[in-house]
Design a protein around this motif. Structure first.
Motif, PDB file in Angstrom:
ATOM      1  N   LEU A  60      36.780   3.679  52.957  1.00 34.85           N
ATOM      2  CA  LEU A  60      36.369   4.816  53.780  1.00 34.85           C
ATOM      3  C   LEU A  60      37.209   4.843  55.051  1.00 34.85           C
ATOM      4  N   GLU A  61      37.546   6.038  55.500  1.00 37.55           N
ATOM      5  CA  GLU A  61      38.361   6.183  56.704  1.00 37.55           C
ATOM      6  C   GLU A  61      37.616   7.024  57.732  1.00 37.55           C
ATOM      7  N   THR A  62      37.706   6.618  58.990  1.00 35.32           N
ATOM      8  CA  THR A  62      37.219   7.440  60.097  1.00 35.32           C
ATOM      9  C   THR A  62      38.412   7.632  61.036  1.00 35.32           C
ATOM     10  N   GLU A  63      38.169   8.275  62.145  1.00 40.37           N
ATOM     11  CA  GLU A  63      39.253   8.525  63.097  1.00 40.37           C
ATOM     12  C   GLU A  63      39.949   7.229  63.524  1.00 40.37           C
ATOM     13  N   ARG A  64      39.159   6.189  63.818  1.00 46.77           N
ATOM     14  CA  ARG A  64      39.748   4.949  64.349  1.00 46.77           C
ATOM     15  C   ARG A  64      39.611   3.740  63.430  1.00 46.77           C
ATOM     16  N   LEU A  65      38.871   3.895  62.319  1.00 47.23           N
ATOM     17  CA  LEU A  65      38.529   2.737  61.502  1.00 47.23           C
ATOM     18  C   LEU A  65      38.862   2.938  60.028  1.00 47.23           C
ATOM     19  N   THR A  66      39.140   1.818  59.363  1.00 55.22           N
ATOM     20  CA  THR A  66      39.188   1.774  57.903  1.00 55.22           C
ATOM     21  C   THR A  66      38.079   0.826  57.472  1.00 55.22           C
ATOM     22  N   LEU A  67      37.218   1.289  56.586  1.00 55.42           N
ATOM     23  CA  LEU A  67      36.177   0.436  56.015  1.00 55.42           C
ATOM     24  C   LEU A  67      36.679   0.048  54.637  1.00 55.42           C
ATOM     25  N   ARG A  68      36.911  -1.249  54.445  1.00 50.47           N
ATOM     26  CA  ARG A  68      37.588  -1.719  53.240  1.00 50.47           C
ATOM     27  C   ARG A  68      36.945  -2.978  52.703  1.00 50.47           C
ATOM     28  N   GLN A  69      37.378  -3.354  51.501  1.00 51.16           N
ATOM     29  CA  GLN A  69      36.866  -4.563  50.863  1.00 51.16           C
ATOM     30  C   GLN A  69      37.209  -5.785  51.713  1.00 51.16           C
ATOM     31  N   ILE A  70      36.278  -6.711  51.768  1.00 52.35           N
ATOM     32  CA  ILE A  70      36.481  -7.969  52.491  1.00 52.35           C
ATOM     33  C   ILE A  70      37.092  -8.966  51.513  1.00 52.35           C
ATOM     34  N   THR A  71      38.168  -9.637  51.947  1.00 51.69           N
ATOM     35  CA  THR A  71      38.876 -10.581  51.077  1.00 51.69           C
ATOM     36  C   THR A  71      38.902 -11.970  51.708  1.00 51.69           C
ATOM     37  N   ASP A  72      39.395 -12.932  50.939  1.00 51.81           N
ATOM     38  CA  ASP A  72      39.525 -14.309  51.457  1.00 51.81           C
ATOM     39  C   ASP A  72      40.367 -14.358  52.729  1.00 51.81           C
ATOM     40  N   GLN A  73      41.316 -13.431  52.854  1.00 53.70           N
ATOM     41  CA  GLN A  73      42.163 -13.409  54.055  1.00 53.70           C
ATOM     42  C   GLN A  73      41.353 -13.077  55.313  1.00 53.70           C
ATOM     43  N   ASP A  74      40.148 -12.558  55.132  1.00 53.46           N
ATOM     44  CA  ASP A  74      39.300 -12.200  56.270  1.00 53.46           C
ATOM     45  C   ASP A  74      38.399 -13.349  56.713  1.00 53.46           C
ATOM     46  N   ALA A  75      38.471 -14.474  56.031  1.00 52.38           N
ATOM     47  CA  ALA A  75      37.543 -15.577  56.326  1.00 52.38           C
ATOM     48  C   ALA A  75      37.604 -16.004  57.795  1.00 52.38           C
ATOM     49  N   GLU A  76      38.797 -16.042  58.365  1.00 50.18           N
ATOM     50  CA  GLU A  76      38.952 -16.456  59.769  1.00 50.18           C
ATOM     51  C   GLU A  76      38.205 -15.487  60.698  1.00 50.18           C
ATOM     52  N   ALA A  77      38.373 -14.192  60.473  1.00 50.65           N
ATOM     53  CA  ALA A  77      37.690 -13.185  61.303  1.00 50.65           C
ATOM     54  C   ALA A  77      36.176 -13.242  61.084  1.00 50.65           C
ATOM     55  N   ILE A  78      35.757 -13.451  59.839  1.00 56.97           N
ATOM     56  CA  ILE A  78      34.323 -13.573  59.530  1.00 56.97           C
ATOM     57  C   ILE A  78      33.755 -14.793  60.260  1.00 56.97           C
ATOM     58  N   PHE A  79      34.500 -15.898  60.217  1.00 55.23           N
ATOM     59  CA  PHE A  79      34.052 -17.105  60.905  1.00 55.23           C
ATOM     60  C   PHE A  79      33.933 -16.858  62.407  1.00 55.23           C
ATOM     61  N   SER A  80      34.935 -16.210  62.993  1.00 53.32           N
ATOM     62  CA  SER A  80      34.905 -15.998  64.440  1.00 53.32           C
ATOM     63  C   SER A  80      33.721 -15.105  64.817  1.00 53.32           C
ATOM     64  N   CYS A  81      33.345 -14.208  63.945  1.00 52.25           N
ATOM     65  CA  CYS A  81      32.198 -13.331  64.197  1.00 52.25           C
ATOM     66  C   CYS A  81      30.876 -14.098  64.068  1.00 52.25           C
ATOM     67  N   PHE A  82      30.693 -14.769  62.941  1.00 50.18           N
ATOM     68  CA  PHE A  82      29.399 -15.396  62.643  1.00 50.18           C
ATOM     69  C   PHE A  82      29.226 -16.802  63.226  1.00 50.18           C
ATOM     70  N   SER A  83      30.211 -17.257  64.001  1.00 51.80           N
ATOM     71  CA  SER A  83      30.020 -18.508  64.731  1.00 51.80           C
ATOM     72  C   SER A  83      29.723 -18.204  66.200  1.00 51.80           C
ATOM     73  N   ASN A  84      29.572 -16.921  66.519  1.00 44.94           N
ATOM     74  CA  ASN A  84      29.348 -16.471  67.887  1.00 44.94           C
ATOM     75  C   ASN A  84      27.856 -16.231  68.123  1.00 44.94           C
ATOM     76  N   ASP A  85      27.292 -16.925  69.109  1.00 46.39           N
ATOM     77  CA  ASP A  85      25.860 -16.791  69.443  1.00 46.39           C
ATOM     78  C   ASP A  85      25.455 -15.349  69.704  1.00 46.39           C
ATOM     79  N   GLU A  86      26.344 -14.592  70.359  1.00 49.57           N
ATOM     80  CA  GLU A  86      26.003 -13.208  70.702  1.00 49.57           C
ATOM     81  C   GLU A  86      25.803 -12.364  69.448  1.00 49.57           C
ATOM     82  N   VAL A  87      26.506 -12.696  68.378  1.00 49.31           N
ATOM     83  CA  VAL A  87      26.372 -11.958  67.118  1.00 49.31           C
ATOM     84  C   VAL A  87      25.144 -12.439  66.352  1.00 49.31           C
ATOM     85  N   THR A  88      24.982 -13.752  66.223  1.00 49.18           N
ATOM     86  CA  THR A  88      23.947 -14.286  65.332  1.00 49.18           C
ATOM     87  C   THR A  88      22.545 -14.302  65.941  1.00 49.18           C
ATOM     88  N   ARG A  89      22.427 -14.176  67.246  1.00 51.82           N
ATOM     89  CA  ARG A  89      21.092 -14.332  67.845  1.00 51.82           C
ATOM     90  C   ARG A  89      20.077 -13.319  67.346  1.00 51.82           C
TER      91      ARG A  89
END
Length: 177
Positions: free
Chosen positions: A5-34
């Motif tokens: 899916l495409e919006t003006e500023r974003l692409t919504l796409r399949q999540i792949t193994d290459q995204d693991a680092e970004a997923i980790f940085s997101c879900f290891s953050n207290d502000e996200v998981t709280r």
């Protein structure tokens, strides 16, 4: 084939193994998981496992989870999608998160609009629900702004670090869109 899916500023796409680092940085953050009902990730392996979980969700037709990527620099800034997909009942639950560095830029709002449209138009949904910690003021405000109606409170519905929290339950119906 996984829908992109495409919006003006974003692409919504399949999540792949290459995204693991970004997923980790997101879900290891207290502000996200709280407000997520999920303990902080402590290893990249947990992120790889989450990527596999997202893939299985789609393959088994139980939901769909997109990576939220900024179109200008291809940076993954969060995820969004449906879980609890019940085609028979024409409903699903919406979930999303954005890495805190990208909060307050309207990215979640932009992604939510696109995903709601996809849910109603392409998946044939009639109801999209969302369950949000009562303390998550930003997400509660955002859902109301996007047309969701609060249906009630689920008491002690989710646990975070061993503590029970109340959640608000919302929905948007195709007839309201």
């Amino acid at each position: 084939m996984f829908p992109v899916l495409e919006t003006e500023r974003l692409t919504l796409r399949q999540i792949t193994d290459q995204d693991a680092e970004a997923i980790f940085s997101c879900f290891s953050n207290d502000e996200v998981t709280r407000y997520y009902g999920l303990e902080n990730m402590e290893s990249i392996e947990q992120a790889v496992s989450m990527v596999k979980t997202f893939a299985a969700l789609y393959q088994e037709k139980r939901g769909i989870r997109w990576g939220i990527e900024r179109r200008n620099n291809k940076e993954l800034i969060g995820t969004i999608g449906f879980h609890g997909l019940a085609q028979k009942h024409k409903r699903a639950e919406l979930g999303y998160e954005i890495i805190p560095a990208h909060w307050r830029n309207g990215f979640a709002s932009e992604a939510i609009s696109e995903v709601i449209s996809y849910g109603f138009a392409s998946l044939g949904l009639k109801r999209i629900g969302a369950v949000v910690f009562t303390q998550n003021k930003a997400s509660n405000r955002l859902l109301v702004k996007k047309g969701f109606q609060k249906e009630g409170v689920l008491r002690q519905y989710m646990y975070q670090n061993g503590i029970p929290y109340d959640t608000n339950v919302y929905s948007i119906l195709k007839s309201n869109e």
